[in-house]
Design an enzyme around this catalytic site. Structure first.
Site, PDB file in Angstrom:
ATOM      1  N   ASP A 109      95.782  67.367  86.705  1.00 26.17           N
ATOM      2  CA  ASP A 109      94.347  67.668  86.590  1.00 26.17           C
ATOM      3  C   ASP A 109      93.668  67.776  87.960  1.00 26.17           C
ATOM      4  O   ASP A 109      92.907  68.708  88.220  1.00 26.17           O
ATOM      5  CB  ASP A 109      93.630  66.585  85.764  1.00 26.17           C
ATOM      6  CG  ASP A 109      93.795  66.807  84.269  1.00 26.17           C
ATOM      7  OD1 ASP A 109      94.087  67.947  83.861  1.00 26.17           O
ATOM      8  OD2 ASP A 109      93.617  65.836  83.510  1.00 26.17           O
ATOM      9  N   ALA A 147      82.745  58.940  86.136  1.00 32.79           N
ATOM     10  CA  ALA A 147      83.807  58.047  86.613  1.00 32.79           C
ATOM     11  C   ALA A 147      84.837  57.817  85.508  1.00 32.79           C
ATOM     12  O   ALA A 147      85.504  56.795  85.479  1.00 32.79           O
ATOM     13  CB  ALA A 147      83.221  56.727  87.093  1.00 32.79           C
ATOM     14  N   LYS A 200      97.023  59.837  77.323  1.00 33.41           N
ATOM     15  CA  LYS A 200      97.246  59.984  78.773  1.00 33.41           C
ATOM     16  C   LYS A 200      97.527  58.644  79.461  1.00 33.41           C
ATOM     17  O   LYS A 200      98.340  58.577  80.378  1.00 33.41           O
ATOM     18  CB  LYS A 200      96.040  60.661  79.422  1.00 33.41           C
ATOM     19  CG  LYS A 200      95.942  62.162  79.131  1.00 33.41           C
ATOM     20  CD  LYS A 200      94.742  62.753  79.842  1.00 33.41           C
ATOM     21  CE  LYS A 200      94.752  64.257  79.821  1.00 33.41           C
ATOM     22  NZ  LYS A 200      93.713  64.855  80.657  1.00 33.41           N
ATOM     23  N   ALA A 229      88.789  62.207  83.930  1.00 36.57           N
ATOM     24  CA  ALA A 229      88.809  63.444  84.717  1.00 36.57           C
ATOM     25  C   ALA A 229      88.227  63.197  86.103  1.00 36.57           C
ATOM     26  O   ALA A 229      88.756  63.688  87.110  1.00 36.57           O
ATOM     27  CB  ALA A 229      88.022  64.529  83.990  1.00 36.57           C
ATOM     28  N   PRO A 254      77.715  51.570  86.705  1.00 38.27           N
ATOM     29  CA  PRO A 254      78.092  51.395  88.110  1.00 38.27           C
ATOM     30  C   PRO A 254      79.462  50.758  88.292  1.00 38.27           C
ATOM     31  O   PRO A 254      80.197  51.101  89.233  1.00 38.27           O
ATOM     32  CB  PRO A 254      76.993  50.481  88.674  1.00 38.27           C
ATOM     33  CG  PRO A 254      75.968  50.315  87.624  1.00 38.27           C
ATOM     34  CD  PRO A 254      76.489  50.873  86.334  1.00 38.27           C
ATOM     35  N   GLU A 255      79.852  49.858  87.382  1.00 36.28           N
ATOM     36  CA  GLU A 255      81.147  49.177  87.545  1.00 36.28           C
ATOM     37  C   GLU A 255      82.300  50.183  87.517  1.00 36.28           C
ATOM     38  O   GLU A 255      83.306  50.013  88.204  1.00 36.28           O
ATOM     39  CB  GLU A 255      81.369  48.141  86.433  1.00 36.28           C
ATOM     40  CG  GLU A 255      80.358  47.004  86.389  1.00 36.28           C
ATOM     41  CD  GLU A 255      79.024  47.410  85.756  1.00 36.28           C
ATOM     42  OE1 GLU A 255      78.995  48.398  84.969  1.00 36.28           O
ATOM     43  OE2 GLU A 255      78.001  46.753  86.061  1.00 36.28           O
ATOM     44  N   ARG A 256      82.150  51.228  86.699  1.00 33.84           N
ATOM     45  CA  ARG A 256      83.240  52.212  86.608  1.00 33.84           C
ATOM     46  C   ARG A 256      83.333  53.035  87.895  1.00 33.84           C
ATOM     47  O   ARG A 256      84.413  53.385  88.341  1.00 33.84           O
ATOM     48  CB  ARG A 256      83.033  53.142  85.407  1.00 33.84           C
ATOM     49  CG  ARG A 256      83.264  52.439  84.086  1.00 33.84           C
ATOM     50  CD  ARG A 256      83.218  53.431  82.943  1.00 33.84           C
ATOM     51  NE  ARG A 256      84.496  54.047  82.682  1.00 33.84           N
ATOM     52  CZ  ARG A 256      84.659  55.093  81.866  1.00 33.84           C
ATOM     53  NH1 ARG A 256      83.616  55.623  81.255  1.00 33.84           N
ATOM     54  NH2 ARG A 256      85.854  55.600  81.665  1.00 33.84           N
ATOM     55  N   ASN A 262      99.336  63.766  82.353  1.00 34.01           N
ATOM     56  CA  ASN A 262      99.087  64.857  81.402  1.00 34.01           C
ATOM     57  C   ASN A 262     100.307  65.743  81.234  1.00 34.01           C
ATOM     58  O   ASN A 262     100.300  66.674  80.439  1.00 34.01           O
ATOM     59  CB  ASN A 262      97.866  65.687  81.817  1.00 34.01           C
ATOM     60  CG  ASN A 262      98.133  66.556  83.037  1.00 34.01           C
ATOM     61  OD1 ASN A 262      99.073  66.325  83.773  1.00 34.01           O
ATOM     62  ND2 ASN A 262      97.289  67.549  83.246  1.00 34.01           N
ATOM     63  N   GLY A 311      84.849  75.128  84.142  1.00 31.00           N
ATOM     64  CA  GLY A 311      86.109  74.391  84.061  1.00 31.00           C
ATOM     65  C   GLY A 311      87.333  75.223  83.700  1.00 31.00           C
ATOM     66  O   GLY A 311      88.453  74.697  83.735  1.00 31.00           O
TER      67      GLY A 311
END
Ligand code: NAP
Length: 279
Positions: free
Chosen positions: A100, A126, A64, A129, A152-154, A85, A243
């Site tokens: 998505d 995070a 992706k 998706a 947390p950084e993401r 995608n 989902g």
């Protein structure tokens, strides 16, 4: 015309079933098949596809992100997410899209009757998706999306992608989840926690008690059909969604790109869902 889904692994993909059902409902005799493409083999695949009548393909892991520098054009939303995608051959150019996020918003509207406009949302995760869903919620007018992630950084990096300040990074601990849930009308799980074959589970579900009684809980996971998170939410009387409708709706939007025309989305979703229900 010939369509494919590529990835590695890919033979488990439900895309041939979904697209096959929609193409049959449209009366189109277009083959849609799964094709194994290993990491690093994308340039050869693109050349092969062009020479062999492939006019569009879906991409799953691990392609992706890797496709982005190889395409001739990228839809702005997909560029912001940094992942595609859906790829279509348009006037000889490969053009990438990401369905998505819009698929998730369509699923929310159809499955939970929730219009994201003005909503406050707690979104957990995070990864790829989460990025697509958080940005689509913000695009659809969500007022605030708290992005709660273990790393947390993401979460901070994801939120920085939205210049409107609608995405707000938050921690993943139970206290924070509870405080954010108390402010939210919708909670979305975009992590792997609870997915079949994946180790790990939420440490507890007390944060669900903080949601207002009319809140919705949406888990991107569809295997199992009811995760522990959704079971716990259902027992608390909350509205739940798994989902599968997102999977179906992202396929409907992908098919619109492949055929380059609007479709009766509801009829397409019904055809795809019926095919899923038969297996
Ligand atoms: P990903 O990029 O690998 O991201 C995984 C996310 O889960 C990250 O936020 C990660 O946190 C978090 N996570 C993983 N293990 C964890 C743990 N033990 N504790 C806390 N957090 C954990 O994966 P993805 O591609 O975004 O997919 C996420 C889920 O969405 C999968 O279950 C996938 O099947 C589902 N999905 C569904 C659809 C659909 O159509 N319904 C479409 C796409 C994806 P860190 O950042 O801290 O690692």
């Amino acid at each position: 015309m010939r369509l494919q889904v590529i990835g590695d692994p890919v033979l488990h993909s439900k895309s041939p079933l979904l697209h096959g059902a929609m193409l049959a409902a449209l009366g189109l005799d277009v083959p849609y098949t799964a094709h194994v493409v290993r990491r690093g083999e994308l340039p050869e695949y693109l050349a092969w596809a062009r020479d062999n009548g492939v006019t569009g393909f879906n991409a799953t892991m691990p392609h992706k992100e890797d496709l982005i520098p190889l395409l001739d054009g990228i839809d702005p939303a997909a560029r912001t997410i940094g992942a595609v995608n859906t790829v279509c051959l348009r006037d000889g150019n490969w053009v990438g899209f990401n369905t998505d996020g819009a698929g998730a918003v369509a699923a929310l509207e159809a499955g939970l009757g929730l219009d994201p406009a003005g909503l406050t949302v707690t979104l957990i995760g995070a990864g790829g998706a989460a990025k697509a869903v958080a940005l689509a919620l913000a695009d659809a007018g969500a007022e605030r999306v708290f992005v709660c992630n273990r790393t947390p950084e993401r979460a901070a990096a994801l939120c920085a992608l939205d210049g409107r300040g609608r995405l707000i990074p938050a921690a993943f601990d139970p206290d924070t989840l509870g405080r954010r849930a108390a402010q939210s009308r919708l909670l979305v799980n975009c992590t792997n926690l609870g997915m079949a074959g994946c180790p790990g589970q939420f440490e507890g579900f007390s944060f669900l008690d903080a949601l207002p009684p009319d809140a919705g809980v949406f888990d991107l996971i569809y295997h199992p059909a009811e995760t522990e998170l959704l079971a716990q939410a259902r027992r608390r009387g909350l509205n739940t969604l798994n989902g599968l409708p997102m999977l179906v709706n992202q396929a409907v939007l992908a098919l619109e790109h492949f055929l380059n025309r609007p479709l009766n989305r509801r009829a397409m979703a019904e055809a795809a869902t019926a095919a899923l229900n038969q297996i």
